[in-house]
Motif scaffolding. Sequence first.
Motif, PDB file in Angstrom:
ATOM      1  N   GLN A 155      -4.738  -0.445  -3.575  1.00 54.92           N
ATOM      2  CA  GLN A 155      -6.020  -0.270  -2.925  1.00 54.92           C
ATOM      3  C   GLN A 155      -6.364  -1.512  -2.107  1.00 54.92           C
ATOM      4  O   GLN A 155      -5.914  -2.619  -2.403  1.00 54.92           O
ATOM      5  N   VAL A 156      -7.207  -1.302  -1.088  1.00 51.28           N
ATOM      6  CA  VAL A 156      -7.606  -2.423  -0.236  1.00 51.28           C
ATOM      7  C   VAL A 156      -8.296  -3.508  -1.059  1.00 51.28           C
ATOM      8  O   VAL A 156      -8.060  -4.702  -0.873  1.00 51.28           O
ATOM      9  N   ARG A 185      -2.190   5.054   1.214  1.00 49.39           N
ATOM     10  CA  ARG A 185      -2.050   4.997  -0.245  1.00 49.39           C
ATOM     11  C   ARG A 185      -1.688   6.384  -0.803  1.00 49.39           C
ATOM     12  O   ARG A 185      -0.836   6.506  -1.686  1.00 49.39           O
ATOM     13  N   PRO A 200      -5.929   3.039   5.594  1.00 48.11           N
ATOM     14  CA  PRO A 200      -5.295   2.539   4.361  1.00 48.11           C
ATOM     15  C   PRO A 200      -5.384   3.525   3.198  1.00 48.11           C
ATOM     16  O   PRO A 200      -4.454   3.621   2.396  1.00 48.11           O
ATOM     17  N   THR A 217       0.832  -1.205   0.000  1.00 48.49           N
ATOM     18  CA  THR A 217       0.000   0.000   0.000  1.00 48.49           C
ATOM     19  C   THR A 217       0.863   1.251   0.000  1.00 48.49           C
ATOM     20  O   THR A 217       0.605   2.206  -0.747  1.00 48.49           O
ATOM     21  N   TYR A 218       1.900   1.241   0.828  1.00 45.03           N
ATOM     22  CA  TYR A 218       2.743   2.426   0.971  1.00 45.03           C
ATOM     23  C   TYR A 218       3.715   2.588  -0.192  1.00 45.03           C
ATOM     24  O   TYR A 218       3.962   3.694  -0.663  1.00 45.03           O
TER      25      TYR A 218
END
Length: 286
Positions: A163-164, A248, A244, A157-158
């Motif tokens: 995306q989740v 992102r 999250p 994510t980072y």
Amino acid sequence: MNPAQSMHPDERALKLTRALHDHDLDQLLPLLGDDLRWPRKQLYSNLRLIFAAARRDGVNLLRPPDDFQAWLQVPLRETVRGPGTAKVNTITARLSTLSQLYNVLMDEGLVLRHPLRGLERPAAQRTPDTLPARADIVRLLVHAEDDPALHAALTLTYHHAMQVAELIALRWPAFSHADGTLLRRRTLTRLDEASYRALDRLLAAAGGPLAQPQGRVFPYDSNDALRTRIFQVSRAAGIGFINPARLRKAALRDFVLTPEQAGFIGEQTFELARALARGLAPDTDA
């Protein structure tokens, strides 16, 4: 069924009329049942200054005068604690609740015209979206190392703005161990070293590349499941919860990514997202 909705229509109309005539929210709100979607405590908060002003000024809420919209501007902007002006979002909430109330009264046949029709609403007041500081993100990643699945999810994510929904749907055949590429929803992304190592660690636990696992990469079956785990580790790390979605956006702020590395198929959309992320909050570690 709500008791207020099960009473005879004539009795209900009489009670609604009396409550409005007396400017009595304590009598009015229980009669509305589920007709207004706000919790009753919030309804009371949104309407009480308007009803108090109407009682004070002798304004008939059931038969609003011609200058009702002009009169309304004062109680809409009043604050509970006295001097000052209510925030834009508070004014909007009061207007929305009052408008819903008159919609119900029109459905009941108690009001013939909507007194707020044509009234211009104030522009919504946006709250600045503060992105997590880089130091907090690094601290979260360190504390997540004991949970390989979470560590990999946070790293992707980072580092790659995943995306989740992508994480939840990701299956092992989408990961090429040989060249470190990941087939995403919209692009084929070549992973950076940190993301590759995090996924490789999970792959080893799943049997290794020779085993060719076919199942889902991550154990999370919903957005809430991942958010809950992040919340738990954030608390253990002594930092605030890192959403999250904001993590992102922090990827677009902190890393030099191509559209493909960030999961975007269009250069224009990617540049807009990156500009917004970098403008949302300063990099506190610079």
